[in-house]
Design a protein around this motif. Structure first.
Motif, PDB file in Angstrom:
ATOM      1  N   PRO A   1       0.785  -1.245   0.000  1.00  0.00           N
ATOM      2  CA  PRO A   1       0.000   0.000   0.000  1.00  0.00           C
ATOM      3  C   PRO A   1       0.816   1.293   0.000  1.00  0.00           C
ATOM      4  O   PRO A   1       1.820   1.414   0.694  1.00  0.00           O
ATOM      5  CB  PRO A   1      -0.812  -0.103   1.283  1.00  0.00           C
ATOM      6  CG  PRO A   1      -0.939  -1.539   1.543  1.00  0.00           C
ATOM      7  CD  PRO A   1       0.344  -2.155   1.057  1.00  0.00           C
ATOM      8  N   ASP A   2       0.331   2.246  -0.785  1.00  0.00           N
ATOM      9  CA  ASP A   2       0.979   3.550  -0.886  1.00  0.00           C
ATOM     10  C   ASP A   2       1.032   4.279   0.458  1.00  0.00           C
ATOM     11  O   ASP A   2       1.883   5.136   0.668  1.00  0.00           O
ATOM     12  CB  ASP A   2       0.222   4.418  -1.899  1.00  0.00           C
ATOM     13  CG  ASP A   2       0.416   3.940  -3.337  1.00  0.00           C
ATOM     14  OD1 ASP A   2       1.175   2.967  -3.538  1.00  0.00           O
ATOM     15  OD2 ASP A   2      -0.189   4.537  -4.242  1.00  0.00           O
ATOM     16  N   LEU A   3       0.121   3.938   1.365  1.00  0.00           N
ATOM     17  CA  LEU A   3       0.107   4.623   2.657  1.00  0.00           C
ATOM     18  C   LEU A   3       1.377   4.355   3.464  1.00  0.00           C
ATOM     19  O   LEU A   3       1.703   5.104   4.374  1.00  0.00           O
ATOM     20  CB  LEU A   3      -1.116   4.203   3.494  1.00  0.00           C
ATOM     21  CG  LEU A   3      -2.364   5.073   3.305  1.00  0.00           C
ATOM     22  CD1 LEU A   3      -3.003   4.855   1.940  1.00  0.00           C
ATOM     23  CD2 LEU A   3      -3.392   4.798   4.398  1.00  0.00           C
ATOM     24  N   PHE A   4       2.098   3.281   3.131  1.00  0.00           N
ATOM     25  CA  PHE A   4       3.329   2.988   3.870  1.00  0.00           C
ATOM     26  C   PHE A   4       4.346   4.112   3.739  1.00  0.00           C
ATOM     27  O   PHE A   4       5.005   4.466   4.699  1.00  0.00           O
ATOM     28  CB  PHE A   4       3.961   1.679   3.378  1.00  0.00           C
ATOM     29  CG  PHE A   4       3.294   0.444   3.911  1.00  0.00           C
ATOM     30  CD1 PHE A   4       2.339   0.500   4.906  1.00  0.00           C
ATOM     31  CD2 PHE A   4       3.640  -0.800   3.412  1.00  0.00           C
ATOM     32  CE1 PHE A   4       1.729  -0.642   5.396  1.00  0.00           C
ATOM     33  CE2 PHE A   4       3.031  -1.954   3.889  1.00  0.00           C
ATOM     34  CZ  PHE A   4       2.073  -1.874   4.874  1.00  0.00           C
ATOM     35  N   GLU A   5       4.519   4.625   2.516  1.00  0.00           N
ATOM     36  CA  GLU A   5       5.492   5.709   2.315  1.00  0.00           C
ATOM     37  C   GLU A   5       4.816   7.066   2.169  1.00  0.00           C
ATOM     38  O   GLU A   5       5.494   8.079   2.096  1.00  0.00           O
ATOM     39  CB  GLU A   5       6.362   5.445   1.087  1.00  0.00           C
ATOM     40  CG  GLU A   5       7.394   4.342   1.268  1.00  0.00           C
ATOM     41  CD  GLU A   5       6.818   2.973   0.982  1.00  0.00           C
ATOM     42  OE1 GLU A   5       5.659   2.909   0.545  1.00  0.00           O
ATOM     43  OE2 GLU A   5       7.510   1.970   1.206  1.00  0.00           O
ATOM     44  N   GLY A   6       3.502   7.071   2.077  1.00  0.00           N
ATOM     45  CA  GLY A   6       2.810   8.345   1.931  1.00  0.00           C
ATOM     46  C   GLY A   6       3.031   8.986   0.581  1.00  0.00           C
ATOM     47  O   GLY A   6       2.949  10.206   0.451  1.00  0.00           O
TER      48      GLY A   6
ATOM     49  N   MET B   1       1.603   8.694  -3.327  1.00  0.00           N
ATOM     50  CA  MET B   1       0.595   8.058  -4.166  1.00  0.00           C
ATOM     51  C   MET B   1       1.246   7.633  -5.478  1.00  0.00           C
ATOM     52  O   MET B   1       1.835   8.458  -6.169  1.00  0.00           O
ATOM     53  CB  MET B   1      -0.524   9.070  -4.433  1.00  0.00           C
ATOM     54  CG  MET B   1      -1.666   8.533  -5.260  1.00  0.00           C
ATOM     55  SD  MET B   1      -2.898   9.866  -5.478  1.00  0.00           S
ATOM     56  CE  MET B   1      -4.209   8.977  -6.311  1.00  0.00           C
ATOM     57  N   MET B   2       1.163   6.356  -5.793  1.00  0.00           N
ATOM     58  CA  MET B   2       1.751   5.826  -7.027  1.00  0.00           C
ATOM     59  C   MET B   2       3.214   6.267  -7.167  1.00  0.00           C
ATOM     60  O   MET B   2       3.584   6.990  -8.095  1.00  0.00           O
ATOM     61  CB  MET B   2       0.931   6.291  -8.240  1.00  0.00           C
ATOM     62  CG  MET B   2      -0.538   5.893  -8.149  1.00  0.00           C
ATOM     63  SD  MET B   2      -1.626   6.839  -9.220  1.00  0.00           S
ATOM     64  CE  MET B   2      -1.180   6.149 -10.808  1.00  0.00           C
TER      65      MET B   2
ATOM     66  N   HIS C   1      -0.009  -3.887  -7.737  1.00  0.00           N
ATOM     67  CA  HIS C   1      -0.290  -3.889  -6.295  1.00  0.00           C
ATOM     68  C   HIS C   1      -1.326  -4.963  -6.018  1.00  0.00           C
ATOM     69  O   HIS C   1      -2.487  -4.807  -6.339  1.00  0.00           O
ATOM     70  CB  HIS C   1      -0.800  -2.513  -5.849  1.00  0.00           C
ATOM     71  CG  HIS C   1      -1.210  -2.449  -4.403  1.00  0.00           C
ATOM     72  ND1 HIS C   1      -0.823  -3.376  -3.457  1.00  0.00           N
ATOM     73  CD2 HIS C   1      -1.982  -1.557  -3.742  1.00  0.00           C
ATOM     74  CE1 HIS C   1      -1.341  -3.041  -2.286  1.00  0.00           C
ATOM     75  NE2 HIS C   1      -2.060  -1.962  -2.429  1.00  0.00           N
ATOM     76  N   THR C   2      -0.872  -6.077  -5.465  1.00  0.00           N
ATOM     77  CA  THR C   2      -1.797  -7.152  -5.112  1.00  0.00           C
ATOM     78  C   THR C   2      -1.604  -7.525  -3.641  1.00  0.00           C
ATOM     79  O   THR C   2      -1.507  -8.687  -3.299  1.00  0.00           O
ATOM     80  CB  THR C   2      -1.567  -8.400  -5.976  1.00  0.00           C
ATOM     81  OG1 THR C   2      -0.217  -8.853  -5.745  1.00  0.00           O
ATOM     82  CG2 THR C   2      -1.730  -8.107  -7.451  1.00  0.00           C
ATOM     83  N   ALA C   3      -1.504  -6.527  -2.767  1.00  0.00           N
ATOM     84  CA  ALA C   3      -1.286  -6.753  -1.338  1.00  0.00           C
ATOM     85  C   ALA C   3       0.044  -7.484  -1.131  1.00  0.00           C
ATOM     86  O   ALA C   3       0.986  -7.287  -1.908  1.00  0.00           O
ATOM     87  CB  ALA C   3      -2.459  -7.496  -0.719  1.00  0.00           C
ATOM     88  N   GLY C   4       0.156  -8.322  -0.111  1.00  0.00           N
ATOM     89  CA  GLY C   4       1.446  -8.917   0.252  1.00  0.00           C
ATOM     90  C   GLY C   4       2.047  -9.793  -0.827  1.00  0.00           C
ATOM     91  O   GLY C   4       3.253 -10.025  -0.852  1.00  0.00           O
TER      92      GLY C   4
ATOM     93  N   ALA D   1      -0.587   1.975   9.154  1.00  0.00           N
ATOM     94  CA  ALA D   1      -1.103   2.019   7.788  1.00  0.00           C
ATOM     95  C   ALA D   1      -2.110   0.906   7.524  1.00  0.00           C
ATOM     96  O   ALA D   1      -3.003   1.046   6.707  1.00  0.00           O
ATOM     97  CB  ALA D   1       0.054   1.929   6.789  1.00  0.00           C
ATOM     98  N   LEU D   2      -1.952  -0.219   8.216  1.00  0.00           N
ATOM     99  CA  LEU D   2      -2.853  -1.348   7.993  1.00  0.00           C
ATOM    100  C   LEU D   2      -4.084  -1.278   8.887  1.00  0.00           C
ATOM    101  O   LEU D   2      -5.035  -2.006   8.695  1.00  0.00           O
ATOM    102  CB  LEU D   2      -2.123  -2.669   8.261  1.00  0.00           C
ATOM    103  CG  LEU D   2      -1.003  -3.002   7.297  1.00  0.00           C
ATOM    104  CD1 LEU D   2      -0.303  -4.280   7.732  1.00  0.00           C
ATOM    105  CD2 LEU D   2      -1.515  -3.144   5.886  1.00  0.00           C
TER     106      LEU D   2
END
Lengths: 311, 349, 389
Positions: free
Chosen positions: C56-61, C63-64, C84-87, C125-126
């Motif tokens: 997820p982009d929220l990890f680094e803040g 977007m794309m 991006h398919t999750a883990g 983030a999760l």
């Protein structure tokens, strides 16, 4: 719904030098392989792909190359009243820097206008050390371009990201949440597979059609499986240790996560029969938090065979 | 390369969706519509691929719930790109080219109205030297428009003509958010919003979802009498830094167009969220005055992010299906000021 | 049209560690990318397309972030995709890159996956609270621990099996210079003595939070022939499967999607008995118990029997079926890259370049990744020989 976090960003060698210089009211550009000077310095040369190492001082005054008006600034932007974003070609640079220009109206800015940096009151080593640009006289501003040598001091920046979102539930979920406000638990049956989902679903995950027929469910059920959360983390709403359990309400075909209390965590078991403990009626809202937690009913444990297909 | 065609397209576009950011409630009827169009069921779909954004939804893994709309048990072969679904379609097209699968359903969705879109989009920028300024998407497009105006590459009138034509054409599009018969003077009479842009120069914030079915060879002919055969599918990216590009041209669109082959194109659906960007794209693709541009009204009349590019492909394919176009071109864009561009050409046979 | 044979010809990894404060995001990626290109004896000019993967982009803040990274990755003017398919994303990203070559679209594709977890906090983030829902979640551990309990109940496994996995993987990590955790002296006893975090999961049975990137160069049969690479890792099969996060009576211990992906992979690669025919496996094990769970899911062991392989030492380096020779996700977890690291390490084994954690004579190796609520699966089988069909 708020999504807020202050990100801590490490910079690497090129941006460290750039940010460190800003903290000393100096602007550095990166000299690329073709000899051009670009501000901010890119970390890698766009042609050779090698790391950019030659950072050179440029002026902190320059010329507006292009601009656009920002009529409705939002929180976080450089100015809290209407302003311009502009591409400013600093004297000594070959590519423009994007930043804000403080002027009263679109009539007060034009392409070709000379501007200079207004430094922030507090310099921390970030692009926001440049508070904004402001109009300068026609004469090139006399600016210091000396750069002190030595190790860069700034190796990281903090980037606050605060966003707000309006969260809406699907129509099926909404029925569930409205039921909660009346102390009722409504599931819905999938018209194809006949399984009862709680909360109801906009799409049965097996059949891809919305769940439909409403089924009122009792506020008691069986713990299928669980874990004991002992770890604290940022943003956590419940004090650990606590039991996070999948509760399968009687008559439902899917379990949901909730909290188990009124029992020693070590005594919680798979198959344990539990019932909801509701908040006082006057505190009910459209929220699963209306159920404060589940507690053991004291009934004998459910037979493993009755819930094993829900693991 | 295997012959692959677009055989199904369904969409929903709206100003503000009253529903969850998963958009499951939009995807369910869209999938049903596609099965109706193709005569297929979900078991006929070999590969699924979607495009969406966590930041649009405001939460991690926002695409995960969308899988529910498929009804994914038994499990499905599935993938996801954090991009406009036009790129998901590209991934699916590549998958079909490997010979492993023959059919694919590709979908995109996004509820842009959930947050402040122009702010959210600024999180795409360089996180060290640009994003901290919160330079918003409208401002970046404004800088681009100004450059073209200042240098005489285009003028206010050319931009207004794009707006007037788009809104007038959108009158026939049930999914357009902005539409109505508008004249050039009507547009020029509007006040400046983010000078040099008027509000109508900027795509409206839009929610929506869309999906496309593609299939190879005989499978395509089984699904539709006149499939839109894909003759070229290409995309290229440019540096994100605005100061590293000539903003008045789009080299990535031009390169994609050259590789895909634009010769003989009589209709183009261009993903231009700002009026001047259509001018850049037309020029990059070398589209002459005889090419019908954005008969749907285009992104200026509805621009649901992460599906708007896919919609262009669906709209163009629809014109091939009904015989309006012999060879159509669709374009999708991503990133600030036309950073990343995709071109897909299709023809009837 | 027949699929074009493709192979991994270059592998690059960063040192995985809790915080890479010396580099930017681009700098982190370039470390892996530059090593992969050097390994493949190529430069950016040789690369036709770039495929980027991350969680997820929220990890680094950002977007794309691939948009910002395009220039640093030498992608300007080229096609770039972001998966991006999750883990499972590290695995799916490699599969998308492979498909570009197998489809005949490109000759040489660079793929890179990363996470810079130190920019934020994954637990945050999760677990961004969603209105209306009980905030009992506590990150990935809180999600998976109940399912581990279910596995233990269903299989009747002795409760120390998880500790055997953790001790093994931490010992293996000592042989891998890139591994994040280098904890000498980790034993079954020390794992059992560590703090219980998400009961039944102990501290030493969980993965660390890492910064890191992993890159691969994938080339077509013709491009391999034109190179001086004598030991490519040929791709014998790739599979991805997904299923819903929650569904009535969904098997969360032995998910249908994983079983189906594995069965399809073995069939595609001409494998009839995976236990006998596969020499070693890099399996996505973020919590120790997932080793026996996935051994069953992948068909290496019958249902309920996976723990017996672990307990008897079969999965140890030197056992019949070594698993996670690199130390696995339990020793390094830059989330978005973790799947690609599995795929890369499987490749290194059949290339004979795994160094101290090399399995002697490895000819066929599995790379595996999963994500979401055990619902997204991506896997590939690589071999020293060019695939026959």
């Amino acid at each position: 719904m708020k999504v807020e976090f202050d990100y801590t960003r490490s910079l690497g060698p090129v941006l460290s030098r750039f940010m460190s210089a800003l903290a000393q009211q100096q602007v550095l550009g990166g000299r690329l392989a073709d000899g051009t000077v670009v501000v901010p310095p890119p970390e890698y040369d766009p042609v050779t792909h090698e790391a950019v190492t030659d950072l050179v001082p440029v002026s902190w005054a320059g010329v507006v190359q292009s601009w656009t008006w920002v009529p409705e600034p939002f929180a976080g932007q450089p100015l809290d009243r209407p302003f311009a974003f502009a591409h400013v070609l600093l004297d000594g640079a070959d590519a423009p820097l994007l930043h804000a220009v403080a002027v009263e109206s679109p009539a007060d800015i034009s392409t070709g206008m000379r501007v200079q940096v207004r430094w922030a009151d507090e310099l921390t080593g970030s692009i926001r050390d440049i508070a904004c640009f402001e109009p300068a006289g026609d004469a090139p501003a006399s600016v210091s371009v000396s750069v002190e040598s030595g190790e860069p001091e700034v190796t990281g920046i903090v980037s606050p990201v605060h966003l707000e979102y309006v969260y809406a539930a699907s129509p099926e979920e909404s029925k569930f949440f409205r039921g909660l406000a009346d102390g009722k638990l409504f599931g819905q049956r999938c018209p194809v597979c006949q399984k009862v989902y709680v909360p109801p679903r906009g799409a049965c995950p097996v059949d891809g059609v919305p769940t439909t027929d409403e089924v009122e469910l009792p506020d008691r059920g069986t713990v299928t499986t669980f874990c004991i959360v002992n770890v604290p983390f940022q943003g956590q709403k419940i004090e650990p240790p606590y039991v996070s359990a999948y509760v399968l309400l009687d008559g439902a075909d899917i379990a949901f996560l909730h909290l188990i209390l009124d029992v020693d965590a070590a005594d919680v078991r798979m198959g344990m029969r539990v019932e909801a403990v509701w908040k006082p009626r006057e505190e009910w809202t459209t929220d699963l938090n209306n159920i404060r937690y589940f507690r053991p009913t004291g009934e004998p444990d459910a037979d493993y065979e009755t819930y094993k297909q829900h693991l | 390369m295997r012959d692959v065609a677009v055989v199904g397209f369904a969409q929903r576009q709206m100003k503000e969706m009253d529903g969850s950011p998963t958009c499951v409630e939009l995807l369910v009827p869209i999938f049903a519509e596609l099965f109706e169009q193709t005569g297929w069921t979900k078991s006929d779909i070999d590969f699924w691929c979607s495009g969406s954004s966590d930041y649009l939804a405001g939460r991690s893994f926002s695409f995960v719930s969308a899988v529910d709309a498929i009804g994914a048990l038994p499990p499905v072969m599935e993938s996801h790109v954090e991009m406009d679904a036009a790129w998901a379609l590209y991934e699916a097209w590549v998958k079909i080219q490997t010979g492993e699968v023959d059919t694919a359903l590709v979908y995109g969705f996004g509820k842009a109205s959930a947050g402040l879109l122009r702010k959210t989009m600024s999180l795409q920028l360089d996180p060290y030297t640009v994003q901290p300024l919160w330079a918003d998407a409208v401002s970046l497009a404004g800088l681009q428009a100004r450059e073209g105006l200042d240098r005489g590459v285009w003028d206010e009138k050319a931009m207004a003509e794009v707006v007037a034509r788009s809104m007038t054409d959108a009158a026939g599009n049930e999914w357009a958010i902005r539409r109505g018969t508008i004249s050039l003077d009507d547009v020029l009479a509007q006040p400046m919003y983010a000078d040099p842009l008027r509000r109508w120069d900027c795509a409206p914030v839009s929610d929506g979802a869309a999906a496309i079915v593609i299939a190879a060879g005989d499978k395509a002919r089984e699904a539709r009498a006149n499939p839109a055969w894909i003759t070229g599918f290409e995309h290229r990216i440019e540096p994100i830094a605005l100061n590293a590009r000539d903003l008045t041209v789009s080299t990535s669109t031009a390169a994609s167009g050259r590789a895909a082959g634009v010769e003989g194109v009589d209709l183009a659906e261009l993903h231009a969220p700002f009026s001047h960007q259509e001018l850049i794209l037309r020029d990059a693709l070398g589209l002459g005055g005889d090419v019908s541009i954005n008969p749907s009204g285009g992104a200026l009349t509805a621009n649901p992010l992460f599906t708007a590019g896919l919609n262009r492909i669906g709209e163009a394919a629809s014109r091939v299906w009904d015989g309006t176009s012999g060879k159509a071109l669709a374009h999708a864009t991503s990133g600030p000021a036309l950073q990343h561009n995709l071109v897909c050409t299709m023809e009837g046979r | 049209m027949a699929k074009i044979p493709a192979a991994v010809i270059g592998v690059g990894q960063t040192k995985y560690q809790a915080q890479r404060k010396d580099v930017s995001i681009a700098g982190l990626l370039r470390e892996a990318v530059d090593r992969a290109l050097a390994d493949a004896q190529l430069t950016f000019a040789d690369i036709d397309a770039v495929v980027v993967g991350k969680a997820p982009d929220l990890f680094e803040g950002v977007m794309m972030p691939e948009l910002y990274l395009a220039d640093a990755l030498g992608a300007a003017g080229k096609p770039l995709l972001r998966v991006h398919t999750a883990g499972s994303v590290g695995g799916s990203t490699a599969i998308v890159a492979a498909s570009l070559v197998q489809a005949g679209v490109h000759q040489r594709v660079l793929t890179v996956a990363f996470e810079k977890q130190s920019e934020s906090n994954a637990m945050w983030a999760l677990s961004v609270p969603v209105p209306f829902i009980m905030p009992v979640h506590a990150g990935a551990g809180g999600y998976f621990a109940p399912h581990v309990r279910s596995y233990i109940r269903r299989s009747g496994a002795p409760t120390h099996v998880g500790a055997i996995v953790a001790a093994k993987d931490r010992q293996n990590a000592l042989k891998n210079p890139y591994a994040h955790l280098q904890n000498e002296g980790t034993t079954v006893e020390s794992v059992l003595a560590s703090t219980m975090l998400w009961d039944p999961i102990r501290y030493d049975e969980t993965c660390p939070s890492s910064d890191g990137a992993c890159a691969l160069v994938i080339a077509s049969e013709d491009a391999v022939a034109a190179s001086d690479i004598a030991n490519p890792a040929w791709i014998h099969g790739t599979q991805m499967r997904s299923e819903p996060t929650t569904a009535a009576e969904r098997d969360q211990v032995n998910p249908h999607a994983g079983r189906e992906a594995a069965a399809a992979l073995w069939k595609q690669a001409g494998i009839t008995n995976p236990y006998d025919e596969v020499d070693c496996a890099e399996i996505y094990v973020p919590f120790s118990w997932f080793e026996p769970m996935w051994l069953e899911n992948l068909g290496f062991a019958a249902e309920g029997e996976g723990w017996k392989l672990t307990e008897s030492g079969v999965t140890a380096l030197g056992g019949d079926l070594p698993v996670n020779m690199s130390g696995g996700v339990l020793s390094s977890n830059p989330i978005g890259a973790s799947g690609m690291i599995r795929f890369a390490e499987a490749s290194l084994q059949v290339m004979g370049e795994a160094g101290e954690h090399q399995v002697d004579g490895a000819r066929k190796a599995l790379g595996h990744a999963y994500g979401g609520g055990s619902q997204f699966f991506a896997m590939w089988l690589v071999g020293a020989e060019k695939p026959s069909s």
